[in-house]
Design a protein around this motif. Structure first.
Motif, PDB file in Angstrom:
ATOM      1  N   ILE A 147       0.856  -1.185   0.000  1.00 38.98           N
ATOM      2  CA  ILE A 147       0.000   0.000   0.000  1.00 38.98           C
ATOM      3  C   ILE A 147       0.893   1.236   0.000  1.00 38.98           C
ATOM      4  O   ILE A 147       1.721   1.414   0.893  1.00 38.98           O
ATOM      5  CB  ILE A 147      -0.934   0.009   1.222  1.00 38.98           C
ATOM      6  N   CYS A 148       0.728   2.049  -1.000  1.00 41.47           N
ATOM      7  CA  CYS A 148       1.524   3.265  -1.122  1.00 41.47           C
ATOM      8  C   CYS A 148       0.665   4.477  -0.787  1.00 41.47           C
ATOM      9  O   CYS A 148      -0.564   4.440  -0.874  1.00 41.47           O
ATOM     10  CB  CYS A 148       2.090   3.395  -2.540  1.00 41.47           C
ATOM     11  N   GLU A 149       1.312   5.571  -0.421  1.00 40.32           N
ATOM     12  CA  GLU A 149       0.608   6.791  -0.023  1.00 40.32           C
ATOM     13  C   GLU A 149       0.224   7.603  -1.253  1.00 40.32           C
ATOM     14  O   GLU A 149       0.581   8.772  -1.393  1.00 40.32           O
ATOM     15  CB  GLU A 149       1.484   7.615   0.923  1.00 40.32           C
ATOM     16  N   THR A 150      -0.493   6.963  -2.160  1.00 40.64           N
ATOM     17  CA  THR A 150      -0.943   7.639  -3.374  1.00 40.64           C
ATOM     18  C   THR A 150      -2.457   7.768  -3.428  1.00 40.64           C
ATOM     19  O   THR A 150      -2.981   8.384  -4.348  1.00 40.64           O
ATOM     20  CB  THR A 150      -0.460   6.867  -4.613  1.00 40.64           C
ATOM     21  N   GLY A 151      -3.135   7.160  -2.464  1.00 45.63           N
ATOM     22  CA  GLY A 151      -4.588   7.178  -2.472  1.00 45.63           C
ATOM     23  C   GLY A 151      -5.211   6.090  -3.310  1.00 45.63           C
ATOM     24  O   GLY A 151      -6.434   5.908  -3.281  1.00 45.63           O
TER      25      GLY A 151
END
Length: 728
Positions: A147-151
C-alpha cells in the motif's frame, strides 16, 4: 544511564507488571517488565506519567509510544500515540491511541493496523484485545498487497464488518466479508475463515483452477484441505465439467520412522468405454530395525487411457513394487517384488513378464595378507507370465507366450591397484561367477535348466597427465587401456533380461556390457579410451572422451544368432567408436553430447542436450537419434527433439514454453505455453497444452488452465524480487 534510573524506580516501587506470563502455559515464567522513558513523574492522584521516547518491554512484547499514563486505582494504562507494539517476531501493531490493562492482555486501540509476518495487513477503526489471545478488529480492511501513499486502493482486499484474530489457534474469522479488486466488490461471504500467515497447515479451501479441455469440457477444480492431525492430512478436490464428474484425493501421513502418500481419483464420465473410471498411486518409506529400509509404491488404473485423458501420468508402463534394503559402507542387501502392467497398444500383459522378483547381496572385505579388495555377491531373479501357452504366438518371434524363468548367481572378485613408475596406475581384477537357470513353459526355445561357471580376469592401465600453464589454465589428459578375458560360454537359455544394451562411458571398461548376468561377454577382449579435460580460470571447462572395444570373436548365441543387437554398437569384433563431450560456463550454459559411430562414421545412437540457467532464464533442449532395430522392438528410426524453458519477461511476468517433436514421423508429440504474473500479493497463471496422439485408444487433447492465488496467508511469494515498490 539517565533513562534507566526511572525504569528501575518504576519496576521496583510500583511493580507495574507481575512476573506471571501471558503466553501459553508451556512458556517459562516472565521476569517482570522494563520501562524506559525520558521523563517519569508520580502525580498526587496516584497516577504515574512516563513521557518522551517511552519503551515498555514485557516478555516477547515491546511497546513504543509518545507517553504512557498508569492509573493505580483503575489498574490501566492510557497510551498516547503513535503506538508501535511488537509481539514476538511475527506480529506488529500500529495505533493512534489506546488503553490497556497493566498486563497488556485486555484493552482498546484506535486507528489500529496489524501486520502479520511482514505480509498480511489488517487496518481497522478500532481493535479490542481480550485475554491476550483474541484481537477483535472493527470495520477492517485486510490485504497482503503493498500500500503506497498515493490514495490508490490495493490490487485486492477483503473488507469486513468485524475480524477476530485467534492468536492461539492462529486463525482469522471474518464477519460480512467482501472481496474487492481495485476497490470493486466482486464476492460476498457472510462468514469467512482464513489461517494467519504463521500457520502452515489449516483445514479449508485451497487455490481453485478453471480448466477448459477439448476432451473433458469446461470445469472447475476446487481443492479442500483437511488437517486430520499434526502428522496427517487429506485433500479432496472435486473436478466438475460438463462431460465429467471427478473426485480427486490425496492422503499424507508422517510416522516416526517414515511417511506415506496416497493419490487417486474416481470419475464418472462419457469419455471412456466405461462410465466409472479411476486410478490409485501410493508411495511409502519406512525405517526398520538394524538400518533396513522398507519402500513400496502402487500404480493402478482402471483402463489404459484414463491417466492420459486426465493428465495424471503419461507412463506407458505402470509398476508396483515392494522392496526392503540396507546399504552400509561395505555391505548392500536388497529384495524386491515388482508387478508391471503395460498400457501400450498391441501388447498383451498375459504374455509379458508382469511379476518380477529380485534379491541381491554384496559384501566387501579388505584382506591384509593379500591386499586389495574382495567382493562377494549373490543374486536371485525370477519373472512370471500369466499365460499358460507353451508355444510362441504372434507378439515376438523369439518369445514363448507363457515362458517363466528363475536365475541364481553367485560371484567372487578380487581387485587391487598399484602405482607404477612415471605415474601409471594399474588395476588387476580376477573373479569367478556361477549362474544357474530354470526355465518352465519354454516351448522348446532352449534348455529348461542350465548351469555355467565363468572365470574372469582383467588388467587395466591408466596414465593421468596434468599440465598447468602460467595463465592459470589446467589440462588433464588420461589414456586408458584394458585387456580382459572371460571364460565359459552362454548357455542355450532364452534371452529375457538382456534384450537392450547401452554402450556408453559408464561401461566402456566393464567385463560385460549386458544389462543382466543372464548373458556375459565371453572370450578375449580389449578396450581403450582417452579423456581430455580443460579448466579455464575464466570459469568455463570442457571435456572430450572417446573409446572402443575389440574382441577376438563375435558374440554368438548357442542357436547361432548374434547375441548383441545391431544398434548396440557392440555387434562386431570391432565395436562402434564412442564419443562424448561436455562444455560448461560459469553463466549457466551447459552443452553435452554423446554418440556411437560405425566404421563409416554413421551414427548408430546419438543424443545431445543444451541447457542455460540464470536469474531470468531457464532453457533446455534435447535431441535423440536411434537407428532402427527390430531386436529392440524398434522397427523404424527414432529421431526426436524436445524443448522446454521459461523466461522472466519483466519484473512480475514469466513466460514458459515446451515442445516435443517426432522428426522421424514428422509429427508433433506435445506442446505447451504458459504465462504467470506474480507480485507480493497475487499470482495469476494461465497455461495451455496440447497432446497429439496416433493411438486408437488415446485422443488428441487441448487443455487450458487458469489459476488465481491470493498470496500472503499460507502461500508466500517466491522471492522478494517480485515485491512492488512505492514511487516517491
Amino acid at each position: 544511564m539517565i533513562r534507566s534510573l526511572p525504569a528501575l524506580i518504576l519496576s521496583l516501587a510500583l511493580g507495574l507488571w507481575p512476573a506471571t506470563g501471558i503466553t501459553q502455559d508451556a512458556s517459562p515464567p516472565q521476569q517482570g517488565a522494563i520501562l524506559l522513558a525520558d521523563d517519569v513523574r508520580l502525580m498526587a492522584d496516584d497516577r504515574l506519567v512516563a513521557s518522551g521516547n517511552v519503551e515498555a518491554m514485557y516478555g516477547d512484547q515491546r511497546l513504543q509510544a509518545k507517553s504512557i499514563t498508569y492509573d493505580q486505582k483503575t489498574d490501566t494504562l492510557t497510551i498516547e500515540g503513535p503506538i508501535i507494539l511488537r509481539q514476538g517476531d511475527s506480529t506488529l501493531v500500529l495505533a493512534d491511541a489506546g488503553e490497556l490493562d497493566r498486563k497488556m492482555r485486555n484493552g482498546l486501540l484506535t486507528g489500529a493496523r496489524v501486520v502479520l509476518e511482514s505480509q498480511v495487513q489488517l487496518a481497522a477503526n478500532a481493535m479490542v484485545t481480550v485475554e491476550g489471545r483474541y484481537s477483535q478488529l472493527y470495520k477492517t480492511a485486510v490485504t497482503s498487497c503493498r500500500i503506497c501513499e498515493t490514495g490508490r486502493p490495493p490490487l485486492w482486499q477483503i473488507r469486513a464488518r468485524k475480524v477476530v484474530h485467534d492468536q492461539q489457534e492462529r486463525q482469522l474469522y471474518f464477519s460480512d466479508a467482501q472481496l474487492r479488486v481495485l476497490d470493486m466488490p466482486v464476492f460476498y461471504l457472510p462468514r469467512l475463515r482464513l489461517p494467519d500467515p504463521t500457520l502452515e497447515r489449516a483445514t479449508g479451501f485451497l487455490l481453485p483452477s478453471i480448466i477448459n479441455s477439448s476432451l473433458l469440457g469446461s470445469g472447475l477444480k476446487l481443492p479442500y484441505f483437511i488437517k486430520i492431525g499434526d502428522h496427517r492430512d487429506l485433500t479432496l478436490t472435486p473436478f466438475l465439467t460438463n462431460k465429467s464428474r471427478t473426485l480427486e484425493f490425496r492422503y499424507r501421513q508422517a510416522f516416526h520412522n517414515g511417511d506415506l502418500l496416497i493419490r487417486g481419483a474416481v470419475t464418472d464420465d462419457d469419455v471412456g468405454l466405461e462410465s466409472t473410471r479411476g486410478y490409485l498411486f501410493a508411495i511409502g518409506r519406512f525405517d526398520l530395525k538394524r538400518d533396513f529400509e522398507l519402500t513400496f509404491d502402487v500404480e493402478v488404473a482402471s483402463d489404459d487411457a484414463y491417466l492420459f485423458d486426465y493428465g495424471y501420468s503419461y507412463k506407458d508402463w505402470l509398476d508396483s513394487e515392494i522392496a526392503i534394503e540396507r546399504a552400509r559402507r561395505d555391505e548392500f542387501i536388497r529384495g524386491a517384488l515388482t508387478y508391471y502392467h503395460s498400457q501400450r497398444l498391441g501388447q498383451s500383459n498375459s504374455t509379458l513378464p508382469t511379476i518380477v522378483g529380485n534379491a541381491q547381496y554384496e559384501k566387501r572385505l579388505f584382506p591384509e595378507r593379500i591386499g586389495g579388495e574382495l567382493r562377494f555377491g549373490a543374486q536371485a531373479h525370477g519373472h512370471y507370465r500369466s499365460s499358460d501357452l507353451r508355444t510362441d504366438g504372434a507378439d515376438l518371434d523369439i518369445w514363448a507366450d507363457g515362458r517363466d524363468m528363475l536365475r541364481f548367481t553367485a560371484s567372487a572378485d578380487w581387485l587391487r591397484n598399484w602405482a607404477l613408475p612415471s605415474g601409471v596406475l594399474a588395476e588387476v581384477q580376477a573373479g569367478l561367477a556361477i549362474d544357474h537357470f530354470d526355465v518352465t513353459q519354454g516351448g522348446g526355445l532352449g534348455l529348461s535348466s542350465a548351469t555355467e561357471v565363468t572365470p574372469s580376469t582383467s588388467v587395466q592401465l591408466r596414465w593421468p597427465l596434468v599440465k598447468s600453464s602460467a595463465n592459470g589454465v589446467t589440462q588433464v589428459i588420461e589414456p586408458v587401456a584394458q585387456l580382459s578375458w572371460v571364460g565359459g560360454s552362454n548357455p542355450a537359455i532364452p534371452n529375457d533380461e538382456s534384450t537392450q544394451i547401452e554402450f556408453d562411458e559408464g561401461n566402456l571398461f566393464s567385463l560385460s556390457r549386458y544389462s543382466a548376468p543372464d548373458r556375459r561377454e565371453r572370450g578375449l577382449n580389449a578396450a581403450y579410451g582417452v579423456q581430455w579435460t580443460r579448466f579455464d580460470p575464466d570459469g568455463w571447462e570442457a571435456s572430450l572422451a572417446f573409446g572402443q572395444v575389440f574382441r577376438n570373436e563375435r558374440e554368438i548365441e548357442a542357436t547361432g544368432v548374434p547375441s548383441l543387437t545391431d544398434s548396440s554398437g557392440l555387434q562386431d569384433r570391432f565395436s562402434d567408436v564412442l564419443f562424448a563431450g561436455q562444455y560448461k560456463t560459469q553463466n549457466g550454459l551447459t552443452l553435452t553430447a554423446r554418440g556411437l559411430f560405425d566404421d563409416g562414421f554413421r551414427a548408430t545412437k546419438a543424443e545431445a542436450r543444451a541447457s542455460w540457467y540464470n536469474d531470468r532464464t531457464s532453457l533446455s533442449g534435447t535431441y535423440i537419434w536411434l537407428r532402427n532395430d527390430p531386436a529392440e522392438q524398434r522397427p523404424d528410426n527414432v529421431s526426436e527433439w524436445s524443448f522446454s524453458g521459461s523466461y522472466r519477461l519483466a519484473r512480475h511476468w514469466t513466460g514458459r514454453a515446451n515442445w516435443r517433436y517426432d522428426v522421424a514421423r514428422d509429427i508433433p508429440v506435445s506442446s505447451g505455453l504458459g504465462l504467470t504474473y506474480t507480485n507480493e500479493c497475487v499470482e495469476l497463471s494461465v497455461n495451455a497444452s496440447r497432446w497429439y496422439s496416433s493411438s486408437s485408444i488415446l485422443q488428441e487433447t487441448t487443455n487450458i488452465t487458469f489459476t488465481v492465488a491470493l498470496l500472503g496467508f499460507t502461500t508466500k511469494t517466491q522471492e522478494n524480487s517480485y515485491t512492488r515498490t512505492c514511487k516517491n
